[in-house]
Enzyme design. Structure first.
Site, PDB file in Angstrom:
ATOM      1  N   ASP A 111      69.516  52.590  47.859  1.00  0.00           N
ATOM      2  CA  ASP A 111      69.595  52.545  49.369  1.00  0.00           C
ATOM      3  C   ASP A 111      67.969  52.792  50.162  1.00  0.00           C
ATOM      4  OD1 ASP A 111      69.815  54.944  49.014  1.00  0.00           O
ATOM      5  OD2 ASP A 111      71.338  55.823  50.290  1.00  0.00           O
TER       6      ASP A 111
ATOM      7  N   HIS B 164      41.394  42.555  39.352  1.00  0.00           N
ATOM      8  CA  HIS B 164      42.658  43.046  40.429  1.00  0.00           C
ATOM      9  C   HIS B 164      43.363  44.863  39.961  1.00  0.00           C
ATOM     10  CE1 HIS B 164      43.560  39.630  43.331  1.00  0.00           C
ATOM     11  NE2 HIS B 164      42.336  39.723  42.868  1.00  0.00           N
TER      12      HIS B 164
ATOM     13  N   ASP C 164      37.362  48.291  46.047  1.00  0.00           N
ATOM     14  CA  ASP C 164      37.178  47.474  46.769  1.00  0.00           C
ATOM     15  C   ASP C 164      38.904  47.226  48.261  1.00  0.00           C
ATOM     16  OD1 ASP C 164      38.067  44.711  48.241  1.00  0.00           O
ATOM     17  OD2 ASP C 164      38.302  43.525  46.626  1.00  0.00           O
TER      18      ASP C 164
ATOM     19  N   ASP D 278      38.334  43.194  54.534  1.00  0.00           N
ATOM     20  CA  ASP D 278      38.373  43.904  53.401  1.00  0.00           C
ATOM     21  C   ASP D 278      37.328  43.863  52.858  1.00  0.00           C
ATOM     22  OD1 ASP D 278      38.533  42.537  50.492  1.00  0.00           O
ATOM     23  OD2 ASP D 278      40.174  41.116  51.094  1.00  0.00           O
TER      24      ASP D 278
ATOM     25  N   HIS E 140      35.215  33.534  40.166  1.00  0.00           N
ATOM     26  CA  HIS E 140      37.106  34.025  41.586  1.00  0.00           C
ATOM     27  C   HIS E 140      35.796  33.020  42.445  1.00  0.00           C
ATOM     28  CE1 HIS E 140      34.733  37.285  43.338  1.00  0.00           C
ATOM     29  NE2 HIS E 140      34.421  37.641  41.972  1.00  0.00           N
TER      30      HIS E 140
ATOM     31  N   HIS F  99      37.753  33.957  51.108  1.00  0.00           N
ATOM     32  CA  HIS F  99      38.890  33.688  50.986  1.00  0.00           C
ATOM     33  C   HIS F  99      38.834  33.666  53.448  1.00  0.00           C
ATOM     34  CE1 HIS F  99      39.954  37.939  51.908  1.00  0.00           C
ATOM     35  NE2 HIS F  99      39.652  37.790  50.276  1.00  0.00           N
TER      36      HIS F  99
ATOM     37  N   HIS G 246      44.658  37.326  52.790  1.00  0.00           N
ATOM     38  CA  HIS G 246      44.086  36.323  51.974  1.00  0.00           C
ATOM     39  C   HIS G 246      44.602  35.090  53.317  1.00  0.00           C
ATOM     40  CE1 HIS G 246      43.510  36.996  47.770  1.00  0.00           C
ATOM     41  NE2 HIS G 246      43.192  37.844  48.552  1.00  0.00           N
TER      42      HIS G 246
ATOM     43  N   GLU H 121      32.111  37.549  49.141  1.00  0.00           N
ATOM     44  CA  GLU H 121      32.297  38.277  48.339  1.00  0.00           C
ATOM     45  C   GLU H 121      31.834  37.999  46.240  1.00  0.00           C
ATOM     46  OE1 GLU H 121      36.517  39.554  46.593  1.00  0.00           O
ATOM     47  OE2 GLU H 121      36.825  37.852  48.555  1.00  0.00           O
TER      48      GLU H 121
ATOM     49  N   TYR I 288      30.432  40.140  35.853  1.00  0.00           N
ATOM     50  CA  TYR I 288      31.075  40.771  35.823  1.00  0.00           C
ATOM     51  C   TYR I 288      30.676  40.622  33.481  1.00  0.00           C
ATOM     52  CZ  TYR I 288      33.688  40.455  40.115  1.00  0.00           C
ATOM     53  OH  TYR I 288      33.955  40.501  41.029  1.00  0.00           O
TER      54      TYR I 288
ATOM     55  N   ARG J  90      30.777  43.688  42.796  1.00  0.00           N
ATOM     56  CA  ARG J  90      31.301  42.363  43.372  1.00  0.00           C
ATOM     57  C   ARG J  90      30.684  43.584  44.581  1.00  0.00           C
ATOM     58  NH1 ARG J  90      36.089  42.236  42.059  1.00  0.00           N
ATOM     59  NH2 ARG J  90      37.138  43.788  43.029  1.00  0.00           N
TER      60      ARG J  90
ATOM     61  N   GLU K  19      31.475  42.583  49.241  1.00  0.00           N
ATOM     62  CA  GLU K  19      32.223  41.283  49.521  1.00  0.00           C
ATOM     63  C   GLU K  19      32.093  42.318  51.813  1.00  0.00           C
ATOM     64  OE1 GLU K  19      36.056  41.808  48.852  1.00  0.00           O
ATOM     65  OE2 GLU K  19      36.971  40.343  49.827  1.00  0.00           O
TER      66      GLU K  19
HETATM   67 CA    CA Z   1      38.548  42.340  48.190  1.00  0.00          CA
END
Ligand code: CA
Length: 442
Positions: free
Chosen positions: A37, A240, A257, A268, A347, A351, A358, A381, A385, A403, A405
């Site tokens: 619950d 991710h 990130d 972001d 990638h 976005h 996103h 971004e 890698y 990365r 961004e």
């Molecule tokens: Ca990001």
């Protein structure tokens, strides 16, 4: 003064775009059960929130041009239940505090909707997403058709996806939305300052996650834009990675990130910096290659450019660097045309950003890449890698993932980087990593 989204203005923009025989119907979500619950904390449905500011579950917004265009359906007041699950404004509060012209309990929706749909021939409604909502809408249309035999009024014959009208408006941010996003960016910058000064050999990744999230909520942010990624060493080559349970090691980089949310508007950001505060030569080479690509891609963001041009700018710079670094061999154009660069950059370059991290709005329409316009916010971004297991890569570069961004607002004369306060030049990053920790419980 803290920025507040101007929901009445959002509704005005929608109503101005609607014909007299059109209406908008958006349902909120139900509370999601975590287990037994216990429920997840409810996060408002972005379309409902954008139109009304309503942040509670089990609700619906109905908009139609006319004297009383704004109807809200909400949970009814229930003093006994509210003792357990929290205060509810109820239909009374929906009118008094949320500007609804009319409000009803959500339980009355099936019956009231049949009347509201009289004279509506085109309905902006996300058909096919929730069978239980579809059943209510189709039942109301049937009941409305029955009534229209006497009234001769139209009833809905066509449905339009929210992407046709609502999401096109959400894609173009107004001043109130830009102000909320700037506040999310400001809190996110504080979070990054904390994680940069905290990183050191032996510190667990989750401690950086906690430091970031502390800054967001402590500063009055409404929450997180998404699950924070803190990826030390070659964890950064997993796009991710959210386990955040490894230890940071001397001589490695850490990729963070993360994004805060303010009044539900998101930021972001990604930064990659050395755990011990100093880039090695190999790390600096890869880092600078990504930074150069990112700065070129940001410079490509301007009204009239396409989303795809921004991506191709990043791809061209990165592929050239992959050749220079000895990761790829061959002719630049051939490597780009054959998408060989995807071995190290797999990638997209960005976005849309807004209430959803996103955010809504297509990046292409009719087979063509979207042209950027003032008011759109996108992330830029690029990354590079090199998996630890890649035996074709120069040994010194293996296991390095970078990365960078930022969040970029398109303006009339170009762009504004909303997250520019967060260090990213090598010298600035090394200084931020050496800065003493301030104001964060550890
Ligand atoms: Ca990001």
């Amino acid at each position: 003064m803290t920025p507040t989204p101007n929901f009445a203005d959002h509704r005005r923009r929608v109503l101005e775009a609607l014909q007299p025989d059109e209406a908008v119907l958006v349902f909120g979500s139900a509370h999601a059960v975590r287990n037994a619950d216990t429920e997840y904390r409810y996060r408002a449905h972005s379309d409902v929130y954008w139109l009304s500011g309503w942040t509670m579950p089990d609700c619906a917004v109905f908009l139609r041009p006319g004297d009383e265009p704004f109807t809200l359906f909400v949970q009814r007041r229930d003093p006994e239940l509210e003792t357990w699950t929290g205060r509810r404004p109820g239909p009374e509060g929906a009118v008094a505090r949320f500007g609804a012209d009319t409000a009803h309990p959500i339980s009355a929706l099936p019956e009231k909707l049949a009347d509201l749909l009289q004279g509506v021939s085109r309905l902006h409604y996300a058909i096919g997403e929730h069978p239980e909502h579809d059943a209510i809408v189709l039942g109301a249309i049937k009941a409305s058709a029955r009534k229209s035999r006497e009234s001769a009024a139209d009833v809905p014959e066509t449905f339009h996806s929210p992407s046709v009208l609502l999401h096109e408006l959400r894609l173009r941010k107004t001043e109130d939305e830009i102000a909320a996003t700037e506040e999310a960016a400001r809190l996110t910058a504080e979070g990054f300052a904390a994680v940069m000064s905290m990183a050191a050999p032996g510190v667990p990744e989750y401690r950086l996650e906690a430091a970031f999230e502390h800054k967001i909520r402590d500063g009055g942010g409404s929450g997180l834009a998404f699950n924070t990624i803190v990826a030390g060493g070659d964890n950064a080559t997993i796009l991710h990675y959210v386990e955040n349970d490894d230890l940071l090691r001397d001589g490695e980089l850490v990729l963070v990130d993360a994004g805060g949310e303010y009044s539900l508007y998101t930021a972001d950001v990604s930064r990659t910096f050395p755990v011990n505060g100093r880039f090695s030569q190999a790390q600096a080479l890869i880092y600078q290659a990504v930074l150069d690509a990112q700065e070129a891609a940001i410079a490509a963001c301007r009204p009239g450019a396409t989303h795809r041009e921004v991506h191709l700018t990043a791809v061209t710079h990165l592929t050239r660097s992959m050749i220079a670094l000895g990761l790829l061999e061959g002719d630049l154009d051939t490597l780009i045309a054959g998408q060989t660069y995807k071995r190290y950059y797999m990638h997209g370059t960005g976005h849309w950003l807004g209430l959803d991290v996103h955010d809504v709005g297509a990046t292409s329409r009719g087979g063509r890449s979207r042209v950027l316009e003032p008011g759109m916010i996108l992330t830029v971004e690029p990354g590079l890698y090199v998996p630890a297991s890649d035996t074709t890569a120069p040994a010194a570069l293996r296991g390095i993932g970078v990365r960078i961004e930022d969040d970029v607002l398109i303006t009339a004369d170009g762009r504004r980087v909303l997250t520019a306060a967060i260090p990213k030049e090598i010298a600035h990053l090394e200084a931020a990593c050496a800065a003493p920790l301030s104001g964060t419980a550890r």
